[in-house]
Design a protein around this motif. Structure first.
Motif, short mmCIF file in Angstrom:
data_model
loop_
_atom_site.label_atom_id
_atom_site.label_comp_id
_atom_site.label_asym_id
_atom_site.label_seq_id
_atom_site.Cartn_x
_atom_site.Cartn_y
_atom_site.Cartn_z
N ASP A 206 6.08 9.06 -6.04
CA ASP A 206 4.89 9.90 -6.16
C ASP A 206 5.32 11.36 -5.99
O ASP A 206 5.54 11.84 -4.87
CB ASP A 206 3.88 9.51 -5.09
N LYS B 253 -3.57 3.58 -1.78
CA LYS B 253 -3.74 2.79 -3.01
C LYS B 253 -3.05 1.44 -2.82
O LYS B 253 -1.90 1.36 -2.39
CB LYS B 253 -3.13 3.53 -4.18
N ILE B 254 -3.77 0.39 -3.16
CA ILE B 254 -3.24 -0.97 -3.04
C ILE B 254 -2.51 -1.33 -4.33
O ILE B 254 -3.03 -1.14 -5.42
CB ILE B 254 -4.36 -1.99 -2.76
N ILE B 255 -1.29 -1.85 -4.17
CA ILE B 255 -0.46 -2.26 -5.31
C ILE B 255 -0.19 -3.76 -5.13
O ILE B 255 0.17 -4.19 -4.04
CB ILE B 255 0.85 -1.47 -5.33
N GLU C 41 0.84 -1.19 0.00
CA GLU C 41 0.00 0.00 0.00
C GLU C 41 0.88 1.24 0.00
O GLU C 41 1.91 1.28 0.67
CB GLU C 41 -0.88 -0.02 1.25
N ASP C 42 0.47 2.25 -0.74
CA ASP C 42 1.22 3.51 -0.70
C ASP C 42 0.59 4.43 0.34
O ASP C 42 -0.41 4.09 0.97
CB ASP C 42 1.31 4.15 -2.09
N ARG D 42 -1.10 7.06 0.04
CA ARG D 42 -2.43 7.54 -0.33
C ARG D 42 -3.50 6.50 -0.03
O ARG D 42 -4.69 6.78 -0.13
CB ARG D 42 -2.49 7.89 -1.81
#
Length: 154
Positions: free
Chosen positions: A48, A12-14, A7-8, A10
């Motif tokens: 980012d 967001k799941i990667i 997860e980043d 923000r």
């Protein structure tokens, strides 16, 4: 099957998506593959460039999550807005790289994992702090790296 789930900052799941052959292995064995010997899977990391602006907006709009984190920074005489984000801040689920102070890993309960995964977090953090990775690797990779460094120091 989704693997290498990270997860980043923000939220967001990667992850990597892999297809698993149905019926060839027991499901539990397939789910444990990231922790076993395997081919080296990686997720390339991207910096980012707008993360500082994102955090600034979250604080401006009083996001509870970010205000709580800013409070921790204030208590240490620091400020989230003074941090530089020139590298990727992607970490395993449950590990917020901005919450790690003095190598203390905050525990977050999540998912259905009952085992203590602090060793994985510790190994990840060691490599995150000492290296500027260009990719995210499976948990076994970090354990091997830690062992190799330990062997070199002996």
């Amino acid at each position: 099957m989704k693997t290498l789930i990270h997860e980043d900052l923000r939220g967001k799941i990667i992850y990597l998506q892999e297809e698993i052959p149905f019926g060839q292995l027991r499901l539990i064995e397939q789910l444990r593959l990231p922790f076993l010997s395997q081919k080296l899977l990686t997720i390339p990391l991207i910096v980012d460039l707008k993360l500082a602006e994102f955090i600034r907006r979250q604080l401006y709009y009083c996001s509870p999550k970010w205000l709580k984190l800013q409070e921790k920074y204030y208590q240490r005489g620091e400020n989230l807005l003074n941090l530089t984000f020139e590298r990727s801040f992607i970490a395993p689920l449950g590990l917020n790289l901005l919450e790690v102070f003095d190598d203390e890993i905050p525990l977050h309960k999540f998912t259905q994992i009952k085992q203590n995964i602090n060793l994985y977090y510790e190994n990840f953090l060691i490599n995150f702090q000492k290296n500027s990775f260009k990719a995210v690797y499976p948990p076994r990779f970090y354990a091997i790296m830690k062992k190799q460094k330990k062997d070199m120091n002996e």
